[in-house]
Scaffold this motif. Structure first.
Motif, PDB file in Angstrom:
ATOM      1  N   GLU A  88       0.830  -1.216   0.000  1.00 18.72           N
ATOM      2  CA  GLU A  88       0.000   0.000   0.000  1.00 18.72           C
ATOM      3  C   GLU A  88       0.859   1.258   0.000  1.00 18.72           C
ATOM      4  OE1 GLU A  88      -3.143   0.073   2.889  1.00 18.72           O
ATOM      5  OE2 GLU A  88      -3.697  -2.003   2.455  1.00 18.72           O
ATOM      6  N   GLU A  89       1.877   1.284   0.835  1.00 18.41           N
ATOM      7  CA  GLU A  89       2.765   2.445   0.891  1.00 18.41           C
ATOM      8  C   GLU A  89       3.509   2.626  -0.433  1.00 18.41           C
ATOM      9  OE1 GLU A  89       6.649   4.124   3.336  1.00 18.41           O
ATOM     10  OE2 GLU A  89       5.675   2.286   4.028  1.00 18.41           O
ATOM     11  N   LEU A  90       3.992   1.527  -1.005  1.00 16.65           N
ATOM     12  CA  LEU A  90       4.704   1.597  -2.283  1.00 16.65           C
ATOM     13  C   LEU A  90       3.777   2.085  -3.394  1.00 16.65           C
ATOM     14  CD1 LEU A  90       6.732  -1.719  -2.036  1.00 16.65           C
ATOM     15  CD2 LEU A  90       7.617   0.608  -1.725  1.00 16.65           C
ATOM     16  N   ALA A  95       2.257   6.000  -7.246  1.00 16.33           N
ATOM     17  CA  ALA A  95       1.136   6.770  -7.812  1.00 16.33           C
ATOM     18  C   ALA A  95       1.439   8.267  -7.822  1.00 16.33           C
ATOM     19  CB  ALA A  95      -0.145   6.489  -7.033  1.00 16.33           C
ATOM     20  N   LYS A  96       2.071   8.758  -6.767  1.00 18.45           N
ATOM     21  CA  LYS A  96       2.414  10.183  -6.700  1.00 18.45           C
ATOM     22  C   LYS A  96       3.511  10.559  -7.686  1.00 18.45           C
ATOM     23  CE  LYS A  96       1.024  10.781  -1.922  1.00 18.45           C
ATOM     24  NZ  LYS A  96       1.491  10.985  -0.543  1.00 18.45           N
ATOM     25  N   SER A  97       4.248   9.574  -8.175  1.00 23.76           N
ATOM     26  CA  SER A  97       5.345   9.834  -9.104  1.00 23.76           C
ATOM     27  C   SER A  97       4.948   9.635 -10.564  1.00 23.76           C
ATOM     28  CB  SER A  97       6.530   8.927  -8.769  1.00 23.76           C
ATOM     29  OG  SER A  97       6.996   9.231  -7.479  1.00 23.76           O
ATOM     30  N   LEU A  98       3.739   9.177 -10.784  1.00 32.64           N
ATOM     31  CA  LEU A  98       3.251   9.021 -12.161  1.00 32.64           C
ATOM     32  C   LEU A  98       2.852  10.386 -12.698  1.00 32.64           C
ATOM     33  CD1 LEU A  98       1.035   5.842 -11.689  1.00 32.64           C
ATOM     34  CD2 LEU A  98       3.227   5.971 -12.908  1.00 32.64           C
ATOM     35  N   ALA A 119      10.739   0.691  -6.325  1.00 32.82           N
ATOM     36  CA  ALA A 119      10.515   1.659  -5.251  1.00 32.82           C
ATOM     37  C   ALA A 119      10.933   1.069  -3.902  1.00 32.82           C
ATOM     38  CB  ALA A 119       9.053   2.092  -5.218  1.00 32.82           C
ATOM     39  N   TYR A 120      10.618  -0.201  -3.693  1.00 28.05           N
ATOM     40  CA  TYR A 120      10.991  -0.850  -2.435  1.00 28.05           C
ATOM     41  C   TYR A 120      12.517  -0.899  -2.278  1.00 28.05           C
ATOM     42  CZ  TYR A 120      11.472  -4.163   1.333  1.00 28.05           C
ATOM     43  OH  TYR A 120      11.829  -4.763   2.518  1.00 28.05           O
ATOM     44  N   GLY A 173      14.576  16.776  -2.371  1.00 25.99           N
ATOM     45  CA  GLY A 173      13.448  16.038  -1.816  1.00 25.99           C
ATOM     46  C   GLY A 173      12.136  16.774  -1.904  1.00 25.99           C
ATOM     47  N   SER A 174      12.099  17.828  -2.715  1.00 23.22           N
ATOM     48  CA  SER A 174      10.884  18.652  -2.737  1.00 23.22           C
ATOM     49  C   SER A 174       9.854  18.211  -3.761  1.00 23.22           C
ATOM     50  CB  SER A 174      11.268  20.096  -3.015  1.00 23.22           C
ATOM     51  OG  SER A 174      11.827  20.219  -4.311  1.00 23.22           O
ATOM     52  N   ASP A 175      10.150  17.203  -4.557  1.00 25.24           N
ATOM     53  CA  ASP A 175       9.168  16.740  -5.540  1.00 25.24           C
ATOM     54  C   ASP A 175       8.006  16.085  -4.818  1.00 25.24           C
ATOM     55  OD1 ASP A 175       7.678  15.640  -7.582  1.00 25.24           O
ATOM     56  OD2 ASP A 175       9.404  14.881  -8.674  1.00 25.24           O
ATOM     57  N   ALA A 176       6.950  16.807  -4.650  1.00 18.12           N
ATOM     58  CA  ALA A 176       5.813  16.358  -3.866  1.00 18.12           C
ATOM     59  C   ALA A 176       5.137  15.136  -4.457  1.00 18.12           C
ATOM     60  CB  ALA A 176       4.782  17.486  -3.720  1.00 18.12           C
ATOM     61  N   ARG A 177       5.308  14.915  -5.748  1.00 20.64           N
ATOM     62  CA  ARG A 177       4.648  13.768  -6.378  1.00 20.64           C
ATOM     63  C   ARG A 177       5.080  12.450  -5.762  1.00 20.64           C
ATOM     64  NH1 ARG A 177       5.367  14.718 -12.669  1.00 20.64           N
ATOM     65  NH2 ARG A 177       7.434  15.192 -11.905  1.00 20.64           N
ATOM     66  N   ALA A 178       6.329  12.316  -5.374  1.00 20.26           N
ATOM     67  CA  ALA A 178       6.828  11.048  -4.858  1.00 20.26           C
ATOM     68  C   ALA A 178       6.632  10.881  -3.359  1.00 20.26           C
ATOM     69  CB  ALA A 178       8.312  10.887  -5.197  1.00 20.26           C
ATOM     70  N   ARG A 179       6.075  11.862  -2.719  1.00 16.85           N
ATOM     71  CA  ARG A 179       5.897  11.758  -1.261  1.00 16.85           C
ATOM     72  C   ARG A 179       4.605  11.098  -0.900  1.00 16.85           C
ATOM     73  NH1 ARG A 179       8.881  16.382   1.877  1.00 16.85           N
ATOM     74  NH2 ARG A 179      10.763  16.142   0.723  1.00 16.85           N
TER      75      ARG A 179
END
Length: 179
Positions: A88-90, A95-98, A119-120, A173-179
């Motif tokens: 779920e976390e992955l 999903a945020k990085s798509l 990602a893992y 680390g500011s790319d919010a998509r991957a957070r």
């Protein structure tokens, strides 16, 4: 077997690459069949350890019998168990990085599992350089796809790595998509 620079690839490196490919196959099988991780791990160990098979060189178009590379069983187990435990976390991270209107559900199952495993590994294996992990999963994607999918894997895992490994890649680390 040589790498892109012409240097021989060690057996240990080839075993780790084989483990990543096998892990994606196992994750795919779990997703499709609902099988238990223990059952899948047993099944893959029985089929992959010391096996032989037919190998096709896609660049040369030749088919020949060759021993399969025995996957690194420790890495294989780590990737399968960890990716399933943190699924779920992955999925959220991926999903945020798509980009655009892409979602995890819209991705084909093999592609989802390449991205989950990648990602893992980026998240949990700081001993593996981010660029190496990304390259390995791009190669895994190339084993399944001849189209644009390996490029998508590269882009998504790069975005994830710039957040999870900002100190290593020079990102903030500011790319919010991957957070």
């Amino acid at each position: 077997m040589n790498n892109k620079s012409g240097r021989p690839i060690s057996k240990a490196v080839r075993r780790r690459s084989a483990a990543r490919l096998a892990a994606v196959q196992a994750l795919y099988q779990v997703e499709l069949t609902g099988a238990t991780p223990d059952g899948i791990l047993r099944d893959f160990a029985d089929r992959l350890i010391g096996g032989e098979g037919s190998v096709t060189d896609h660049e040369e178009g030749a088919e020949f019998d060759a021993p399969l590379i025995e996957p690194d069983s420790e890495l294989f187990t780590f990737l399968v168990r960890g990716s399933l435990a943190q699924r779920e976390e992955l999925d959220e991270i991926v999903a945020k990085s798509l980009s655009g209107d892409w979602s995890m559900e819209r991705l084909e199952a093999v592609l989802r599992n390449v991205l989950r495993a990648g990602a893992y590994e980026l998240k949990e294996r700081r001993d593996v350089p981010a660029r190496v992990a990304i390259s390995e999963y791009v190669d895994v994607a190339k084993a399944f796809y001849a189209g644009s999918e390996p490029g998508l894997v590269n882009a998504v895992l790069d975005r994830i790595a710039r957040v999870l490994r900002a100190e290593e890649l020079g990102g903030d680390g500011s790319d919010a998509r991957a957070r």
